[in-house]
Scaffold this motif. Structure first.
Motif, PDB file in Angstrom:
ATOM      1  N   LYS A  90      -0.407  -0.553  -8.579  1.00 43.79           N
ATOM      2  CA  LYS A  90      -0.130  -1.952  -8.861  1.00 43.79           C
ATOM      3  C   LYS A  90       0.320  -2.674  -7.603  1.00 43.79           C
ATOM      4  CE  LYS A  90       1.296  -1.183 -13.663  1.00 43.79           C
ATOM      5  NZ  LYS A  90       2.395  -1.316 -14.640  1.00 43.79           N
ATOM      6  N   LEU A  91       0.077  -3.977  -7.558  1.00 45.03           N
ATOM      7  CA  LEU A  91       0.514  -4.763  -6.408  1.00 45.03           C
ATOM      8  C   LEU A  91       2.031  -4.711  -6.251  1.00 45.03           C
ATOM      9  CD1 LEU A  91      -1.687  -7.992  -6.340  1.00 45.03           C
ATOM     10  CD2 LEU A  91      -1.480  -6.278  -4.548  1.00 45.03           C
TER      11      LEU A  91
ATOM     12  N   ALA B  10       2.738  -1.625  -4.359  1.00 44.84           N
ATOM     13  CA  ALA B  10       2.352  -1.818  -2.964  1.00 44.84           C
ATOM     14  C   ALA B  10       3.375  -2.686  -2.235  1.00 44.84           C
ATOM     15  CB  ALA B  10       0.968  -2.458  -2.887  1.00 44.84           C
TER      16      ALA B  10
ATOM     17  N   LEU C  95      -3.474  -2.925   2.931  1.00 50.88           N
ATOM     18  CA  LEU C  95      -3.753  -3.202   1.524  1.00 50.88           C
ATOM     19  C   LEU C  95      -5.247  -3.375   1.329  1.00 50.88           C
ATOM     20  CD1 LEU C  95      -0.948  -5.872   0.940  1.00 50.88           C
ATOM     21  CD2 LEU C  95      -0.808  -3.419   0.560  1.00 50.88           C
TER      22      LEU C  95
ATOM     23  N   LYS D 225      -3.615  -9.888  -2.353  1.00 50.19           N
ATOM     24  CA  LYS D 225      -3.041  -9.052  -1.293  1.00 50.19           C
ATOM     25  C   LYS D 225      -2.278  -9.906  -0.272  1.00 50.19           C
ATOM     26  CE  LYS D 225      -7.195  -7.492  -0.335  1.00 50.19           C
ATOM     27  NZ  LYS D 225      -7.955  -8.120  -1.442  1.00 50.19           N
TER      28      LYS D 225
ATOM     29  N   CYS E  51      -5.072  -1.108  -4.005  1.00 52.35           N
ATOM     30  CA  CYS E  51      -4.348  -1.966  -4.945  1.00 52.35           C
ATOM     31  C   CYS E  51      -5.223  -2.410  -6.105  1.00 52.35           C
ATOM     32  CB  CYS E  51      -3.825  -3.215  -4.221  1.00 52.35           C
ATOM     33  SG  CYS E  51      -2.763  -2.843  -2.808  1.00 52.35           S
TER      34      CYS E  51
END
Length: 344
Positions: A2-3, A6, A33, A41, A168
């Motif tokens: 998941k973002l 990240a 990313l 991102k 991601c």
């Protein structure tokens, strides 16, 4: 990943890079990313900078030729010397005025291989020729997948070896938090809560498909004041016809929900909808209206809902929009009693 996951890794990397700016290269782990187009991102890195009140300089690596990126060689006083590239001069200036600055190398795989070779020295040695990055600058990079047909080039192996690849995927909670903090239209946030499968459906063969970035643009379109037909066509041209049809259907259902001002005025007796889609719209609307003076009445109404997850959506999104709501006694009491398990 998941973002949001990240994001946590990127924050840890940033702190480590600055702490070990003059240490061994193994102590400076550079995050890269990678994910579908429009995923968010770039927004993640910008969000970290905003939250920490740091600077963020976006360097679009595909928009330069290698000489511009590395600094041209010019004759100075009869001697050939490298001129500091504009982007490095700019980030050096920013670093002199801020606690920390993030050098964000965007569109990395779209950049020509010659540019990627230049970037490899920046990543590994924190310098271009004799020009070093300031110690309070951290490096992050991002790009699209080769499978997305986004005009990518094969990355040189020595550059791949110097990056930490973070693959991601779209994350609803991170996207909604970002949208709320930036005042994105409540119809967009409410719809995505009700139909999370439409958050990111990137189709490399379609002219338009839903993504966090395209939904952000839909919110802009909603502010243009177009008639219904033109608005639907514009939204379809941004997220595709399938997503647009579902979104317009959601907006029609939203029109049937109770008046929000009446709910706030009469939380003990205001109507409670039974349709789940209407409840999503209701939660989105109340989250945009909540402030310190009406939070108590809104929470009083939310406690009457059978499905308490809608109360959690409302409070969480309201706090993401306005962090000062954390200081509201009504919000604090709700989190400690009813909401603790729902929000965590």
């Amino acid at each position: 990943m998941k973002l949001s996951q990240a994001k946590n890794i990127v924050m840890a990397s940033i702190d480590s890079q600055i702490q070990h700016a003059n240490g061994r290269d193994a102590e400076r782990v550079i995050p890269y990313l990678i994910g579908g187009a429009g995923l968010g991102k770039t927004s993640v890195v910008q969000q970290i900078a905003e939250e920490r009140e740091h600077g963020c300089y976006i360097l679009s690596l595909a928009q330069f030729d290698a000489a511009e990126l590395a600094g041209i060689i010019a004759l100075v006083d009869g001697e050939a010397k490298r001129i500091m590239p504009h982007w490095l001069a700019k980030i050096t200036e920013m670093a002199s005025k801020m606690e920390a600055v993030y050098l964000f190398g965007d569109e990395l795989p779209q950049a020509p291989v010659s540019n990627q070779n230049v970037w490899a020295q920046v990543v590994n040695e924190r310098r271009i020729g004799e020009f070093k990055l300031p110690d309070n600058v951290a490096i992050v990079a991002a790009g699209n997948r080769t499978s997305d047909r986004a005009g990518t080039n094969t990355m040189p192996t020595h550059l791949r070896d110097r990056l930490m690849f973070l693959e991601c995927e779209a994350d609803l909670e991170t996207t909604i938090a970002y949208f709320m903090a930036h005042g994105v239209h409540e119809d967009v946030t409410g719809f995505l809560r009700s139909r999370p499968e439409f958050l990111h459906k990137f189709d490399r063969d379609a002219n338009a498909s839903p993504s966090p970035r395209s939904w952000d643009r839909v919110a802009t379109i909603l502010g243009w004041g177009l008639d219904a037909v033109c608005e639907a066509e514009a939204i379809s041209g941004q997220v595709g016809r399938a997503a647009c049809a579902d979104f317009m259907g959601y907006r029609k259902l939203k029109a049937t929900m109770p008046d929000l001002d009446k709910i706030i005025s009469n939380p003990d007796s205001a109507e409670i909808p039974s349709d789940a889609m209407v409840l999503y719209a209701l939660a989105a609307g109340l989250s945009h209206k909540m402030n310190k003076s009406n939070a108590g009445n809104i929470i009083k109404y939310l406690k009457r809902l059978d499905a308490q997850e809608f109360a959690a959506f409302t409070v969480k999104d309201a706090v993401n929009r306005d962090q000062t709501l954390k200081q509201s006694e009504a919000v604090r009491q709700w989190i400690l009693s009813d909401g603790k398990q729902l929000i965590l």
